[in-house]
Design an enzyme around this catalytic site. Structure first.
Site, PDB file in Angstrom:
ATOM      1  N   ASP A 187      38.913  36.002  35.225  1.00 43.70           N
ATOM      2  CA  ASP A 187      37.985  36.004  36.372  1.00 43.70           C
ATOM      3  C   ASP A 187      37.539  34.626  36.849  1.00 43.70           C
ATOM      4  O   ASP A 187      36.448  34.491  37.408  1.00 43.70           O
ATOM      5  CB  ASP A 187      36.731  36.817  36.010  1.00 43.70           C
TER       6      ASP A 187
ATOM      7  N   GLU B 252      40.665  43.756  39.734  1.00 39.83           N
ATOM      8  CA  GLU B 252      39.798  44.830  40.195  1.00 39.83           C
ATOM      9  C   GLU B 252      39.234  44.499  41.574  1.00 39.83           C
ATOM     10  O   GLU B 252      39.517  45.168  42.552  1.00 39.83           O
ATOM     11  CB  GLU B 252      38.675  45.028  39.176  1.00 39.83           C
TER      12      GLU B 252
ATOM     13  N   GLU C 106      35.967  39.709  45.686  1.00 42.39           N
ATOM     14  CA  GLU C 106      35.487  38.515  44.982  1.00 42.39           C
ATOM     15  C   GLU C 106      36.580  37.450  44.919  1.00 42.39           C
ATOM     16  O   GLU C 106      36.284  36.252  44.898  1.00 42.39           O
ATOM     17  CB  GLU C 106      34.990  38.886  43.587  1.00 42.39           C
TER      18      GLU C 106
END
Length: 683
Positions: free
Chosen positions: A418, A494, A498
């Protein structure tokens, strides 16, 4: 790496965050040969499973699933299993290649080279080198010394025959597959049962499955030219160029996925074979002849403010919300030391400054500026208690203090999960602060560029401690989020929104610093990420890209894996449709309007989600994102519902939701622009 847009401002020397010897990162030395072992190394690559743990977990290298285990390599042309909740490609050992009488059967592979579009695996004990090039309908093997090839299959061989000169063999299996093997010189193959052996051979063999009865003639025609490796470059804004190094005779045949086909700039040197197709979880792969492609997407304009402006009659209402939201900012009450949640709070506050600019309310900007300074600086200068950014030299990149000792801390940031999500939020805050306080921006420019470079490096020498585009996949044209964890279904992502935020924030930072190169690169990757989200995450009624049972029940993918599509989320079950919608929209930004530019689909998604709002425990924050999406096509209804909310996502606010609704304009409505010519007073 150069782009068409240049500036005369040299990038700053990188800031050296304190180094750390992580206790949780795996040792990369087992699977990289000495040449590419030097740091930095890829941490979100399409071949990541090959260099983790035992190195024997398979990876999807279109159109085949490849598994390398000890001194063998297995190839699978996968079938698809699907239901209404998920679907995935089934891995079976269709063909496994090794050599006879291997004196070191337990030795494993080494990655001898890699780049954006290919990886080369050496089975050193077998004298076999596999050139695994993404999108090649052939698996190419260089036999480096005279050895006897050994091929096995889990299926029964129904038919097996050669051409007249023993350079092509046809292998028909009882699972309805037919494979062809080509050699660059005569090779003698024989089979007993499900085992195929060769006479001693030195040279190149290529193996491909027949996707249909017409594909054999095409494979025959292009079997003599093979790709050794493939590179991509970003030399012009909103354009990516592929170039393959090739050997052999004739033209190069490759396969393009649906987004490639959409963006491919067709010309004299590129021919699309519409009828030559291979099935794929990403949609049909179509044949393309040519060793150089150009992919060109529609430009995306990166702006600080809403695209069409905020309705003037709403200024007072938004200002009232800003006054309360900004008044509640307190850098001493962040309530978290998580790099992710802390970053969201930073970006949330930065939105207030930009909204204030749009509605001519500069009075609140000093308080926002102070909050941003107080919250961002400790992460940049190393004074933040309980966490902070550090540099890992084993793989090459930024980790957090918490993440350097705990794989679960900061959602796995310490094992390179991430990074574009977390750092994107900080970059957004930095970009806004550098815009409203250029002196501060100049002071912390080295740190800012280092955070950006961790996931957006394109090869500048001074940033050689970071890998090339850590998260963004230049073949799939979207990012992967999961880092150094072995997964049976490969990499995954996912939250596309973002990811969009990360590249959008980097482009904004380029605007703040007057760096047109960064603006161009950030905008280009942003545009590609948006195109991919709309192609593979957004599931429209009546689409035929995915299986019918999945498409019927889903309007958005939860987690997209290399080998799987799942309706569930990491943090919520598939039934939480409101979370599935929200995680593909947050954070709410001007670029969200581009991401969800299809009002018809926005309505489909809202109507699909709406029934679950009656479920007990649905969070107010998730409702806010649903109402925001409704505002694209029904502003009045969305506004009424937003005003009834009792809470907001930790990265969102009433100010931001009001700004969004009042900046939704029809095609015929004009723009106020981004500048206030005079102040408006609210009474």
């Amino acid at each position: 790496m150069s782009v068409a847009l240049h500036n005369n401002i040299a990038p700053p020397q990188p800031f050296l965050f304190p180094t750390v010897n992580s206790t949780v990162l795996p040792d990369p030395s087992t699977y990289f040969s000495p040449k590419p072992l030097k740091t930095p190394l890829p941490t979100n690559s399409f071949f990541q499973n090959f260099v983790l743990k035992n190195g024997d977990q398979h990876e999807y290298i279109h159109p085949y699933i490849i598994k390398s285990s000890l001194s063998t390599l297995s190839i699978c042309y996968p079938s698809l299993f699907s239901n209404s909740s998920f679907f995935y490609q089934v891995f079976i050992l269709d063909l496994t290649i090794s050599i006879l009488n291997n004196s070191h059967p337990n030795s494993t592979h080494l990655v001898s080279s890699y780049n954006d579009l290919s990886v080369t695996l050496d089975l050193s004990s077998s004298n076999l080198r596999f050139l695994l090039v993404r999108g090649s309908p052939f698996v190419t093997c260089q036999v480096l010394d005279k050895v006897e090839i050994f091929i096995t299959t889990v299926h029964a061989i129904l038919d097996f025959y050669a051409n007249s000169v023993n350079t092509k063999y046809t292998i028909k299996l009882n699972n309805n597959q037919t494979w062809v093997l080509y050699a660059d010189s005569p090779i003698k193959l024989s089979h007993v049962g499900s085992k195929i052996t060769s006479s001693p051979f030195l040279g190149v063999i290529r193996i491909a499955v027949l996707s249909n009865s017409e594909s054999e003639a095409v494979l025959d025609q292009f079997s003599s030219c093979y790709p050794v490796s493939g590179k991509s470059s970003l030399k012009k804004p909103f354009s990516i160029k592929y170039k393959w190094e090739r050997k052999g005779r004739g033209d190069l045949l490759m396969l393009a996925h649906p987004l490639h086909v959409k963006l491919l700039k067709k010309g004299r040197r590129v021919a699309v074979l519409e009828d030559f197709k291979y099935k794929s979880i990403d949609g049909d792969l179509v044949g393309v002849v040519g060793d150089s492609w150009v992919l060109k997407t529609e430009p995306v304009s990166v702006t600080w403010h809403s695209i069409k402006g905020v309705k003037e009659e709403s200024y007072c209402e938004i200002r009232n919300a800003l006054r309360k939201d900004v008044g509640a900012l307190d850098s001493n009450k962040m309530g978290t030391n998580s790099s992710y949640f802390y970053g969201k709070l930073v970006a949330r506050a930065a939105r207030f400054a930009l909204i204030a600019e749009e509605v001519c309310y500069p009075e609140v900007i000093p308080a926002v500026k102070k909050f941003l300074k107080d919250t961002i600086e400790p992460w940049l200068d190393g004074t933040f208690g309980g966490n902070g950014f550090l540099y890992d030299g084993k793989w090459g990149g930024i980790v957090t203090k918490q993440g350097s000792t705990d794989t679960t801390a900061d959602f796995g940031f310490g094992i390179y999960n991430d990074h574009h999500f977390h750092l994107g939020y900080y970059l957004y805050g930095i970009a806004v602060l550098a815009k409203i306080d250029p002196a501060w921006g100049l002071k912390y420019k080295p740190q800012a560029y280092t955070l950006m470079t961790d996931f957006m490096n394109l090869g500048k020498k001074q940033y050689s401690k970071y890998p090339r585009l850590r998260c963004f996949d230049l073949w799939k044209l979207h990012s992967w989020a999961a880092g150094l964890t072995e997964f049976p279904d490969g990499r995954n992502q996912e939250s596309t929104s973002e990811a969009v935020n990360g590249y959008y924030a980097a482009a904004l930072m380029g605007l703040a610093y007057g760096d047109t190169h960064l603006v161009a690169i950030g905008s280009t990757i942003l545009a590609m990420e948006i195109q991919s989200a709309q192609t593979w995450w957004h599931v429209r009624q009546g689409d035929d890209l995915y299986p019918e049972d999945f498409t019927k029940e889903n309007r958005v993918v939860g987690i997209l894996w290399a080998n799987k599509r799942d309706s569930a989320l990491w943090f919520a079950p598939a039934e939480s449709r409101e979370a599935r919608l929200g995680i593909q929209l947050l954070p709410l930004l001007p670029t969200s309007e581009v991401l969800f530019s299809d009002a018809k689909f926005a309505r489909e998604l809202v109507e699909w989600t709406e029934p679950v709002l009656a479920r007990k425990g649905v969070g107010e924050g998730w409702k806010g994102f649903l109402y925001a999406l409704e505002g694209i096509y029904d502003q009045n209804s969305a506004l009424k519902r937003i005003k009834k909310l009792k809470g907001y996502d930790d990265g969102n606010s009433l100010s931001n939701l009001l700004w969004w609704i009042y900046s939704r304009r029809g095609k015929d409505e004009g723009s106020h622009g981004s500048f206030c010519l005079y102040n408006h007073y609210c009474h």
